[in-house]
Design a protein around this motif. Structure first.
Motif: not given
Length: 374
Positions: A169-170, A178-181, A183-188
């Motif tokens: 959602l973010l 921010a989208r890169e961050l 994506e990092l959250i989603r990958d982790e």
């Protein structure tokens, strides 16, 4: 050779009860040797010849301890018993033979009462008790893994889906940085979820669907997968018994077991200094012990032996606990692969063993499995 001449020389009369004309010593199922006043071998039964891997005539000629490595504790125990003239019992003694073969046994050294210069040495081999103990340890490790996996899957996986949804959602209204961050959250989150998925394999307590499987077909598939992936630069040899009967097992589960074992062997070789080592897969038929599977009074024979042998460095200090969850000798290891192996093998009613020898240096992971019904 009859035991009666020896008994007469030791000062005992021939028994008054008429015994059948058999060699009583030879019929004993446990290894027994008799040493004369000079410390040399006088008698050895068939079980002792098997244990010492030599005939009685050879042992008399070369010496009963000629096959043991120099400095063997068994030789010291016998010398001590003969020196002070009293019995000695040595429990769980390691018998190390020239060539790298080892065995463990309880040793009972007893001078004859009326002829203290004569000595009997009896061996009570420990493999049966050790296998049962290891089976119980592996079953306990499997139960511990099941409990840990079920708890973590319940407590962690559900919140993870919420975290991943919030990150998506973010990302919908975020700028590129921010989208890169997000994506990092989603990958982790995906990485942690994959770990939980692996652990959920421990929570499946349903009976394994078994069929008659050709273990060589299973090992052939494992070898092809290994050579095309994680063990591509390592020599894999096969030494099979072509007459081996079918195993009672689940093909997919057995593939998972031996993939884990071969992968561990490949990683041990690489960590020991590159891919110059080799992995050997062997099969054999052994007249194994009969053990009772968990939750059943039925005793099952485990005659089918499959070994994964590598020239790596071994498990080191964690060897005694290597089949427990979250125990690993690898710095980046998760400690789940061998715990899952222990669970699957236990579900099949089998046993998995670890053995390390130094001459030549090698690690053996031995899996004993039941035979499929005829």
């Amino acid at each position: 050779m009859s035991v009666f001449p020896l008994l007469r020389r030791a000062g005992k009369a021939k028994p008054t009860v008429e015994l059948p004309p058999v060699d009583l010593l030879a019929t004993l199922p446990i290894p027994v040797i008799v040493l004369g006043p000079d410390g040399g071998l006088a008698l050895a039964n068939a079980a002792a010849e098997t244990l010492l891997n030599a005939s009685q005539a050879s042992l008399i000629e070369r010496g009963w301890s000629s096959g043991l490595i120099p400095g063997s504790s068994l030789v010291a125990f016998v010398a001590d018993a003969r020196g002070h003239g009293g019995p000695i019992t040595a429990f769980d003694t390691e018998l190390a033979f020239i060539g790298g073969r080892t065995a463990r046994a309880d040793v009972f050294i007893t001078p004859l009462a009326d002829a203290p210069d004569w000595t009997t040495v009896c061996f009570q081999a420990r493999p049966a008790a050790t296998l049962v103990d290891r089976q119980l340890v592996h079953q306990g490790a499997a139960r511990s893994a099941i409990g840990v996996a079920a708890m973590l899957a319940h407590e962690i996986k559900n919140p993870l889906s919420g975290i991943r949804g919030a990150a998506q959602l973010l990302a919908a209204n975020a700028d590129p940085e921010a989208r890169e961050l997000t994506e990092l959250i989603r990958d982790e989150v995906d990485r942690v979820a994959a770990l939980i998925d692996r652990m959920e394999g421990f929570t499946d307590t349903r009976p394994v669907a078994k069929a008659a499987e050709n273990i060589h077909s299973v090992l052939g598939h494992v070898r092809r997968v290994a050579e095309s992936g994680f063990a591509s630069g390592i020599m894999i040899r096969e030494r099979y018994d072509p007459s081996l009967p079918a195993v009672a097992g689940n093909r997919d589960a057995l593939i998972q077991v031996f993939l884990n074992l071969v992968k561990n062997a490949a990683e041990a070789i690489v960590s020991a200094g590159g891919s110059a080592g080799e992995i050997t897969l062997t099969t054999a038929y052994r007249h194994g012990v009969r053990v009772a599977t968990e939750g059943s009074g039925v005793r099952v024979s485990l005659p089918l032996e499959v070994c994964v042998i590598d020239t790596g460095a071994g498990a080191g200090d964690v060897a005694r606990h290597m089949f427990e969850p979250f125990v690993s000798s690898k710095r980046a290891g998760g400690g789940l692969g061998l715990a899952l192996v222990a669970k699957i093998v236990s579900d099949h009613g089998g046993i998995v063993e670890y053995e390390r020898s130094t001459d030549p240096p090698r690690t053996v992971l031995r899996v004993l499995l039941p035979m499929a019904p005829a």
